[in-house]
Design a protein around this motif. Structure first.
Motif, short mmCIF file in Angstrom:
data_model
loop_
_atom_site.label_atom_id
_atom_site.label_comp_id
_atom_site.label_asym_id
_atom_site.label_seq_id
_atom_site.Cartn_x
_atom_site.Cartn_y
_atom_site.Cartn_z
N GLU A 117 -52.47 7.65 90.46
CA GLU A 117 -53.44 7.06 91.38
C GLU A 117 -53.15 7.47 92.83
O GLU A 117 -54.07 7.78 93.58
N ALA A 118 -51.88 7.48 93.20
CA ALA A 118 -51.52 7.91 94.57
C ALA A 118 -51.88 9.37 94.77
O ALA A 118 -52.39 9.76 95.83
N TYR A 119 -51.64 10.19 93.76
CA TYR A 119 -51.97 11.61 93.84
C TYR A 119 -53.48 11.79 93.96
O TYR A 119 -53.97 12.55 94.80
N PHE A 120 -54.24 11.10 93.12
CA PHE A 120 -55.70 11.21 93.18
C PHE A 120 -56.22 10.76 94.54
O PHE A 120 -57.14 11.37 95.09
N ALA A 121 -55.66 9.69 95.08
CA ALA A 121 -56.11 9.19 96.38
C ALA A 121 -55.93 10.24 97.47
O ALA A 121 -56.75 10.33 98.39
N GLN A 122 -54.88 11.05 97.38
CA GLN A 122 -54.67 12.12 98.35
C GLN A 122 -55.80 13.14 98.29
O GLN A 122 -56.01 13.90 99.24
N HIS A 123 -56.52 13.18 97.18
CA HIS A 123 -57.60 14.14 96.98
C HIS A 123 -58.97 13.45 96.94
O HIS A 123 -59.93 14.00 96.39
N ASP A 124 -59.04 12.25 97.52
CA ASP A 124 -60.29 11.48 97.56
C ASP A 124 -60.89 11.25 96.18
O ASP A 124 -62.10 11.34 95.98
N LEU A 125 -60.03 10.99 95.22
CA LEU A 125 -60.46 10.67 93.86
C LEU A 125 -59.79 9.38 93.41
O LEU A 125 -58.88 8.87 94.06
N SER A 126 -60.25 8.87 92.31
CA SER A 126 -59.59 7.79 91.57
C SER A 126 -59.36 8.33 90.17
O SER A 126 -59.88 9.39 89.81
#
Length: 147
Positions: free
Chosen positions: A46-55
């Motif tokens: 989730e933290a990784y996806f957030a860095q890429h404007d994703l969930s």
């Protein structure tokens, strides 16, 4: 998410196992460890996806569309059937992905009630950018292990 930072001790689980029939302390401890590791892995993702404007849900939606190379789109109903969330959540997710220009939604020529969902060039580019790090997280020697 599994919110326990410190798992119960073997002694504690054995105490409960002795009180309740058909409880295997080893299985309980294995399940607790699995839940803790899965929770940590999901938190990292989730933290990784957030860095890429994703969930996680937005990412999984893009992957569902992309994982069938013989098809260039999926029906919105197919996406809803393949995700473990409610249809209204899928609808909002698709709307957000369309607004972000990661997918295109079009009418289905064969069924006016159905909508086709396809990745845009930006959506394909987003996956190309995100997938290496995603696989790196999953490829760790102990994914979801304590850091």
């Amino acid at each position: 998410m599994f919110f326990l930072k410190e798992l119960p001790s073997r002694r504690m689980v054995d105490g409960y196992a002795n009180r309740f029939p058909d409880v295997d302390a080893n299985r309980v401890l294995d399940a607790l460890l699995l839940m803790r590791r899965a929770s940590l892995l999901i938190r990292d993702l989730e933290a990784y996806f957030a860095q890429h404007d994703l969930s996680q849900l937005r990412f999984l939606t893009l992957i569902l569309i992309d994982r069938e190379p013989e098809r260039d789109c999926l029906a919105a109903s197919e996406i809803a059937e393949r995700l473990d969330v409610s249809r209204p959540v899928v609808t909002r997710t698709l709307q957000g992905l369309e607004k972000a220009d990661l997918i295109a939604i079009s009418e289905n020529a064969e069924d006016a009630r159905s909508r086709n969902v396809a990745l845009t060039l930006a959506g394909k580019g987003k996956l190309d950018k995100v997938l290496p790090g995603y696989f790196a997280i999953l490829h760790r020697p102990d994914p979801g292990g304590e850091k």
